[in-house]
Design a protein around this motif. Structure first.
Motif, short mmCIF file in Angstrom:
data_model
loop_
_atom_site.label_atom_id
_atom_site.label_comp_id
_atom_site.label_asym_id
_atom_site.label_seq_id
_atom_site.Cartn_x
_atom_site.Cartn_y
_atom_site.Cartn_z
N ALA A 1 0.84 -1.21 0.00
CA ALA A 1 0.00 0.00 0.00
C ALA A 1 0.87 1.25 0.00
O ALA A 1 0.59 2.22 -0.72
CB ALA A 1 -0.92 -0.01 1.22
N GLY A 2 1.94 1.24 0.80
CA GLY A 2 2.85 2.38 0.81
C GLY A 2 3.53 2.59 -0.52
O GLY A 2 3.71 3.73 -0.98
N LEU A 3 3.91 1.49 -1.16
CA LEU A 3 4.52 1.58 -2.49
C LEU A 3 3.58 2.23 -3.49
O LEU A 3 3.99 3.08 -4.29
CB LEU A 3 4.91 0.17 -2.96
CG LEU A 3 5.56 0.05 -4.34
CD1 LEU A 3 6.93 0.71 -4.36
CD2 LEU A 3 5.68 -1.43 -4.75
N MET A 4 2.32 1.83 -3.45
CA MET A 4 1.35 2.38 -4.39
C MET A 4 1.12 3.87 -4.16
O MET A 4 1.05 4.66 -5.11
CB MET A 4 0.02 1.62 -4.26
CG MET A 4 0.07 0.20 -4.77
SD MET A 4 0.47 0.15 -6.54
CE MET A 4 0.57 -1.61 -6.80
N VAL A 5 1.02 4.28 -2.90
CA VAL A 5 0.70 5.67 -2.59
C VAL A 5 1.92 6.57 -2.70
O VAL A 5 1.85 7.66 -3.28
CB VAL A 5 0.08 5.77 -1.17
CG1 VAL A 5 -0.10 7.23 -0.78
CG2 VAL A 5 -1.25 5.02 -1.11
N GLN A 6 3.04 6.12 -2.18
CA GLN A 6 4.22 6.98 -2.11
C GLN A 6 5.06 6.99 -3.38
O GLN A 6 5.80 7.94 -3.62
CB GLN A 6 5.10 6.55 -0.93
CG GLN A 6 4.41 6.68 0.42
CD GLN A 6 5.30 6.19 1.56
OE1 GLN A 6 6.50 6.45 1.59
NE2 GLN A 6 4.71 5.47 2.50
N VAL A 7 4.97 5.92 -4.17
CA VAL A 7 5.81 5.83 -5.37
C VAL A 7 4.96 5.83 -6.63
O VAL A 7 5.12 6.68 -7.52
CB VAL A 7 6.70 4.57 -5.33
CG1 VAL A 7 7.53 4.46 -6.61
CG2 VAL A 7 7.61 4.61 -4.12
N MET A 8 4.06 4.87 -6.74
CA MET A 8 3.30 4.71 -7.97
C MET A 8 2.40 5.90 -8.27
O MET A 8 2.24 6.29 -9.42
CB MET A 8 2.48 3.42 -7.92
CG MET A 8 3.31 2.16 -7.86
SD MET A 8 4.45 2.02 -9.25
CE MET A 8 4.80 0.27 -9.23
N LEU A 9 1.79 6.48 -7.25
CA LEU A 9 0.89 7.60 -7.47
C LEU A 9 1.60 8.81 -8.07
O LEU A 9 1.17 9.32 -9.12
CB LEU A 9 0.17 7.97 -6.17
CG LEU A 9 -0.80 9.16 -6.26
CD1 LEU A 9 -1.88 8.90 -7.28
CD2 LEU A 9 -1.41 9.46 -4.89
N PRO A 10 2.69 9.31 -7.46
CA PRO A 10 3.36 10.45 -8.09
C PRO A 10 3.95 10.13 -9.46
O PRO A 10 3.91 10.98 -10.37
CB PRO A 10 4.46 10.82 -7.09
CG PRO A 10 4.60 9.65 -6.19
CD PRO A 10 3.28 8.99 -6.14
N LEU A 11 4.47 8.92 -9.63
CA LEU A 11 4.97 8.54 -10.96
C LEU A 11 3.84 8.58 -11.99
O LEU A 11 4.01 9.08 -13.10
CB LEU A 11 5.59 7.14 -10.91
CG LEU A 11 6.87 6.93 -10.10
CD1 LEU A 11 7.38 5.51 -10.28
CD2 LEU A 11 7.94 7.92 -10.49
N SER A 12 2.70 8.03 -11.60
CA SER A 12 1.55 7.98 -12.51
C SER A 12 1.07 9.38 -12.88
O SER A 12 0.74 9.66 -14.04
CB SER A 12 0.40 7.20 -11.88
OG SER A 12 0.79 5.88 -11.57
N LEU A 13 1.03 10.27 -11.89
CA LEU A 13 0.55 11.63 -12.15
C LEU A 13 1.48 12.37 -13.11
O LEU A 13 1.01 13.11 -14.00
CB LEU A 13 0.42 12.40 -10.83
CG LEU A 13 -0.70 11.92 -9.90
CD1 LEU A 13 -0.64 12.68 -8.58
CD2 LEU A 13 -2.07 12.09 -10.55
N LEU A 14 2.79 12.19 -12.94
CA LEU A 14 3.73 12.87 -13.83
C LEU A 14 3.65 12.33 -15.25
O LEU A 14 3.66 13.10 -16.22
CB LEU A 14 5.16 12.71 -13.29
CG LEU A 14 5.51 13.60 -12.10
CD1 LEU A 14 6.78 13.11 -11.42
CD2 LEU A 14 5.68 15.05 -12.56
#
Length: 321
Positions: free
Chosen positions: A8-21
């Motif tokens: 869950a932390g990986l998805m929120v802290q890493v994947m989310l900002p990567l996805s938004l950019l």
């Protein structure tokens, strides 16, 4: 931390900002339809290559001593990359998957399936698992493995297996190009100052601040680069992406188990680097050596999208800790 909370932390802290950019880059042409994309990509890439990326490289090389543990990362990632090249050669040149493909397509897919976006996507993942100092793994992997191997073995694949340029006079002077790359000189300058004892902390802090723009800008460019409207699921593209995202990290993990068991942080960091999707340099090589630009773009697109699934899978399988 449990596996579910870590995921869950990986998805929120890493994947989310990567996805938004990446999404911002993908949406940019739709919002600003009058903006020419090719010059925009070119200028942003140039800004990163000549300003942001050398700055972050310098800040790390000036403050990070070379150790045996640190050198394990480029060694293991290099083993995984080269071993995957043999697998990709069989898939693209000898199996039914590659039958009917042009050599210009086979070669660029082979190179793209061997080498990942180990800095721009690797760094956020590394820092999530191992903290801010894990940036050093990506920097030394880029300087000691990715750049020299891509511009030697990768260029050989492009020229001999792709465009079939056998004479030195027919090939661009790639080593001259490498020797003039600002990141290379920034790395050497940082290492020289460190071992001479001339490191100036305010300069290191300033370059670290400047270099922080590297990853956001490149991820935005990645969104501009992916051919969103032409993402056709071709079997050669998906097969190559599967090798890059699943086979390469497995090869790195197996190599680490054979050479350095029990595994520690550097070995798992190497596996993380192995999980990354296809490097954007594949497009540069396609253009430089007249290979299949469309295939390179599709591979970058599909591998980047699939990475959102394969990284958690590698975590669940215990390849990353």
């Amino acid at each position: 931390m449990s596996d579910l909370s870590q995921l869950a932390g990986l998805m929120v802290q890493v994947m989310l900002p990567l996805s938004l950019l990446v999404a911002a880059g993908g949406l940019w042409p739709l919002v600003f339809r009058d903006a020419p994309l090719a010059p925009l990509r070119s200028q942003l890439n140039r800004l990163v290559m000549y300003v942001f990326y050398p700055a972050i490289i310098f800040s790390v090389s000036a403050t990070t001593p070379i150790t045996r543990d640190l050198l394990r990362v480029p060694l293991l990632v290099g083993i995984g990359s080269l071993a995957s090249g043999a697998i990709l050669y069989w898939i693209l040149y000898r199996s039914s998957i590659g039958r009917g493909l042009k050599d210009t397509t086979r070669a660029v897919l082979m190179v793209g399936g061997m080498f990942g976006n180990t800095f721009n996507i690797g760094v956020p993942v590394l820092q999530f698992f191992y903290g801010p100092e894990a940036l050093r793994y990506a920097v030394f992997n880029d300087m000691l493995m990715t750049i020299p191997v891509v511009w030697s073995v990768g260029v050989w694949i492009c020229t001999r297996l792709g465009s079939h340029r056998k004479n030195a006079g027919e090939r661009p002077s790639v080593w001259q190009a490498v020797a003039t790359m600002p990141p290379i000189w920034a790395f050497l300058l940082g290492m020289g100052l460190q071992y001479a004892g001339w490191v100036y902390d305010p300069l290191v802090n300033a370059t670290r601040f400047i270099g922080a723009a590297t990853i956001p800008v490149i991820l935005f460019v990645l969104g501009l680069t992916i051919p969103w409207r032409a993402l056709v699921p071709k079997r050669e593209i998906l097969a190559t992406a599967a090798v890059k995202l699943l086979v390469v990290p497995l090869l790195v993990w197996c190599s680490a188990r054979l050479l350095f068991s029990p595994l520690g942080e550097p070995e798992y960091a190497a596996v993380v680097e192995g999980t990354t999707p296809t490097m954007m340099t594949a497009l540069l090589l396609a253009d430089r050596f007249r290979l299949d630009h469309e295939a390179a773009a599709l591979l970058i697109g599909w591998s980047t999208i699939a990475f959102w699934v394969t990284l958690p899978l590698c975590l669940a399988l215990g390849l990353i800790r």
